[in-house]
Design an enzyme around this catalytic site. Structure first.
Site, PDB file in Angstrom:
ATOM      1  N   ARG A 101       0.853  -1.262  -0.062  1.00  0.00           N
ATOM      2  CA  ARG A 101       0.076   0.206  -0.009  1.00  0.00           C
ATOM      3  C   ARG A 101       0.763   1.084  -0.147  1.00  0.00           C
ATOM      4  O   ARG A 101       1.578   1.165   0.924  1.00  0.00           O
ATOM      5  CB  ARG A 101      -0.939  -0.073   1.093  1.00  0.00           C
ATOM      6  CG  ARG A 101      -1.672   1.212   1.331  1.00  0.00           C
ATOM      7  CD  ARG A 101      -2.792   1.193   2.364  1.00  0.00           C
ATOM      8  NE  ARG A 101      -3.882   0.708   1.597  1.00  0.00           N
ATOM      9  CZ  ARG A 101      -5.150   0.675   2.417  1.00  0.00           C
ATOM     10  NH1 ARG A 101      -5.472   1.397   3.221  1.00  0.00           N
ATOM     11  NH2 ARG A 101      -6.093   0.044   1.792  1.00  0.00           N
ATOM     12  N   HIS A 128      -6.980   0.975  -6.449  1.00  0.00           N
ATOM     13  CA  HIS A 128      -7.374   0.035  -5.274  1.00  0.00           C
ATOM     14  C   HIS A 128      -8.040  -1.185  -6.057  1.00  0.00           C
ATOM     15  O   HIS A 128      -9.197  -1.676  -5.619  1.00  0.00           O
ATOM     16  CB  HIS A 128      -8.362   0.811  -4.411  1.00  0.00           C
ATOM     17  CG  HIS A 128      -8.224   0.115  -3.058  1.00  0.00           C
ATOM     18  ND1 HIS A 128      -7.408  -1.043  -2.692  1.00  0.00           N
ATOM     19  CD2 HIS A 128      -9.119   0.500  -1.787  1.00  0.00           C
ATOM     20  CE1 HIS A 128      -7.663  -1.307  -1.386  1.00  0.00           C
ATOM     21  NE2 HIS A 128      -8.634  -0.605  -1.145  1.00  0.00           N
ATOM     22  N   GLN A 131      -9.882  -3.990  -3.596  1.00  0.00           N
ATOM     23  CA  GLN A 131     -11.133  -3.535  -3.051  1.00  0.00           C
ATOM     24  C   GLN A 131     -12.018  -4.097  -4.283  1.00  0.00           C
ATOM     25  O   GLN A 131     -13.279  -4.285  -4.127  1.00  0.00           O
ATOM     26  CB  GLN A 131     -10.928  -2.191  -2.941  1.00  0.00           C
ATOM     27  CG  GLN A 131     -12.263  -1.532  -2.441  1.00  0.00           C
ATOM     28  CD  GLN A 131     -12.924  -2.134  -1.020  1.00  0.00           C
ATOM     29  OE1 GLN A 131     -11.768  -2.245  -0.277  1.00  0.00           O
ATOM     30  NE2 GLN A 131     -13.824  -2.730  -0.899  1.00  0.00           N
ATOM     31  N   ASP A 224     -17.212   7.063  -2.125  1.00  0.00           N
ATOM     32  CA  ASP A 224     -16.067   6.905  -1.016  1.00  0.00           C
ATOM     33  C   ASP A 224     -15.883   8.350  -0.560  1.00  0.00           C
ATOM     34  O   ASP A 224     -16.380   9.205  -0.592  1.00  0.00           O
ATOM     35  CB  ASP A 224     -14.786   6.601  -1.969  1.00  0.00           C
ATOM     36  CG  ASP A 224     -13.618   6.243  -1.523  1.00  0.00           C
ATOM     37  OD1 ASP A 224     -13.543   6.032  -0.279  1.00  0.00           O
ATOM     38  OD2 ASP A 224     -12.432   6.371  -1.938  1.00  0.00           O
ATOM     39  N   CYS A 264     -16.202   1.232  -0.009  1.00  0.00           N
ATOM     40  CA  CYS A 264     -14.946   0.408   0.530  1.00  0.00           C
ATOM     41  C   CYS A 264     -14.633   0.668   2.008  1.00  0.00           C
ATOM     42  O   CYS A 264     -14.070  -0.073   2.268  1.00  0.00           O
ATOM     43  CB  CYS A 264     -14.011   1.082  -0.548  1.00  0.00           C
ATOM     44  SG  CYS A 264     -13.328   2.406  -0.241  1.00  0.00           S
ATOM     45  N   ARG A 292     -13.297  -8.697   0.878  1.00  0.00           N
ATOM     46  CA  ARG A 292     -11.587  -8.488   0.759  1.00  0.00           C
ATOM     47  C   ARG A 292     -11.066 -10.016   0.878  1.00  0.00           C
ATOM     48  O   ARG A 292      -9.972 -10.004   0.133  1.00  0.00           O
ATOM     49  CB  ARG A 292     -11.249  -7.287   1.690  1.00  0.00           C
ATOM     50  CG  ARG A 292     -11.761  -6.097   1.514  1.00  0.00           C
ATOM     51  CD  ARG A 292     -11.369  -5.498   0.147  1.00  0.00           C
ATOM     52  NE  ARG A 292      -9.828  -5.565   0.185  1.00  0.00           N
ATOM     53  CZ  ARG A 292      -9.239  -4.479   0.404  1.00  0.00           C
ATOM     54  NH1 ARG A 292      -9.727  -3.283   1.028  1.00  0.00           N
ATOM     55  NH2 ARG A 292      -7.981  -4.383   0.618  1.00  0.00           N
TER      56      ARG A 292
HETATM   57  N1  NVA Z   1      -9.912   6.623  -1.810  1.00  0.00           N
HETATM   58  C1  NVA Z   1      -9.582   6.161  -0.216  1.00  0.00           C
HETATM   59  C2  NVA Z   1      -9.609   4.755  -0.025  1.00  0.00           C
HETATM   60  C3  NVA Z   1      -9.508   4.241   1.385  1.00  0.00           C
HETATM   61  C4  NVA Z   1      -9.530   2.828   1.343  1.00  0.00           C
HETATM   62  C5  NVA Z   1      -8.234   6.538   0.112  1.00  0.00           C
HETATM   63  O1  NVA Z   1      -7.122   6.441  -0.998  1.00  0.00           O
HETATM   64  O2  NVA Z   1      -7.809   7.126   1.216  1.00  0.00           O
HETATM   65  N1   CP Z   2     -11.042  -0.349   2.090  1.00  0.00           N
HETATM   66  C1   CP Z   2     -10.060  -0.428   2.471  1.00  0.00           C
HETATM   67  O1   CP Z   2      -8.930  -0.670   1.926  1.00  0.00           O
HETATM   68  O2   CP Z   2      -9.771  -0.072   4.025  1.00  0.00           O
HETATM   69  P1   CP Z   2      -8.405   0.089   4.760  1.00  0.00           P
HETATM   70  O3   CP Z   2      -8.043   1.378   4.458  1.00  0.00           O
HETATM   71  O4   CP Z   2      -8.955  -0.086   6.186  1.00  0.00           O
HETATM   72  O5   CP Z   2      -7.578  -1.080   4.408  1.00  0.00           O
END
Ligand code: NVA
Ligand code: CP
Length: 307
Positions: A101, A128, A131, A224, A264, A292
């Site tokens: 990540r 992502h 997801q 989101d 998500c 997931r």
């Molecule tokens: N768009 C959000 C998704 C979190 C799972 C982010 O990147 O923070």
């Molecule tokens: N949806 C998702 O990726 O959640 P986290 O940021 O908690 O991993």
């Protein structure tokens, strides 16, 4: 050749469908396959916060007979002190796969180029894809199939989830509509890639500025956070710019009567979605979060089998 999963269109329609089929099987019996028996280790690296991704990969790797090694960039050499390519070369001598990540998509590409083990995008600024496998699995569970369904995303159209909906939704033959303000449009290159995929799968892509028009008759409505990780300094402006793009019960009522609501997570109730929608009968967000686990296990089984 090693296969990686850095963005949603790294999978062909047939591969995406096969992984979702496998996820259904693994959901029925979590411990039926153990490709990581040994146990082999999978490195799961975080440059950003996480609950779902951390838990689902750790549990999933264990379910597959392996050991998860959770690494925080803050206390590793990655992230300024050592390149992704050098890190990849160190890790590949000891681990079966790498989940990362991170911020820039280019870091994931550098990591993948530098290693012979599969690299999985656990979220970047642009995509992502894990997801999306969970989201597609959830929609399939509730609707039977994906091709031909209309999915409308309402909110920040430049966010990683939108880019993934465009690519993964087109791959699945879905009609993907994005409703966002002018200053929050998805990347042109991703829209073009999604349109090219949709032309081969029977799906379609449409971008709207009017959320009402975009949601009309939709099978699935998604949103989101308005403030993705890394955008915290823009929060005040985003709350103003995106205020028209909240999913509330009035907006949901314009979709099909049985339309699903997905998010998500994590969610900011009262901002991108109201509590009555996310906690209401059309919401499938808890199935989505659980999926997931099953979707990523299927992905790992598949990547380890083809590599
Ligand atoms: N768009 C959000 C998704 C979190 C799972 C982010 O990147 O923070
Ligand atoms: N949806 C998702 O990726 O959640 P986290 O940021 O908690 O991993």
């Amino acid at each position: 050749m090693t296969r990686h999963f850095l963005r949603d269109d790294d999978l062909t329609p047939a591969e995406q469908s096969a992984i979702l089929d496998l996820a259904v099987e693994l959901k029925k019996d979590r411990f039926v396959v153990k490709p990581l028996a040994g146990p082999q280790t999978v490195a799961v690296i975080f440059d950003k916060s996480s609950t779902r991704t951390r838990v689902s990969f750790a549990v999933g790797i264990a379910d597959l007979g392996g050991t998860p090694l959770i690494i925080s960039t803050a206390n590793s050499q990655l992230g300024g002190k050592e390149t992704a390519a050098d890190t990849a070369r160190v890790l590949e001598r000891q681990v079966a796969a790498i989940v990362w990540r991170t911020f820039a998509q280019s870091g994931l590409e550098e990591m993948a180029l530098g290693t012979t083990v599969p690299v999985i995008n656990g979220l970047s600024d642009d995509f992502h894809p894990c997801q999306l496998l969970a989201d597609l699995l959830t929609i399939r569970e509730h609707r039977g199939e994906l091709a031909g369904l209309t999915l409308t995303f309402v909110g920040d159209g430049a966010d990683n989830m939108v880019h993934s909906y465009l690519l993964a939704g087109a791959t699945a033959g879905m009609h993907i509509r994005i409703a966002c303000p002018e200053g929050y449009l998805p990347k042109d290159s991703v829209v073009a890639d999604a349109e090219a995929i949709a032309a081969t799968t029977g799906g379609s892509i449409a971008i709207y500025t009017d959320p009402i028009e975009a949601v009309a008759g939709a099978d699935v409505v998604v949103t989101d956070t308005w403030v993705s990780m890394g955008k915290e300094e823009e929060k005040a402006q985003r709350l103003v710019d995106l205020a028209r793009y909240r999913v509330d019960s009035e907006l949901m009522s314009l979709a099909k009567p049985d339309a699903l609501f997905l998010h998500c997570l994590p969610a900011d109730r009262g901002y991108e979605v109201t509590a009555d929608v996310i906690d209401g009968p059309q919401s499938v967000v808890w199935d989505e979060a659980e999926n997931r686990l099953h979707a990523q296990k299927a992905l790992m089984v598949w990547l380890l089998s083809v590599g």
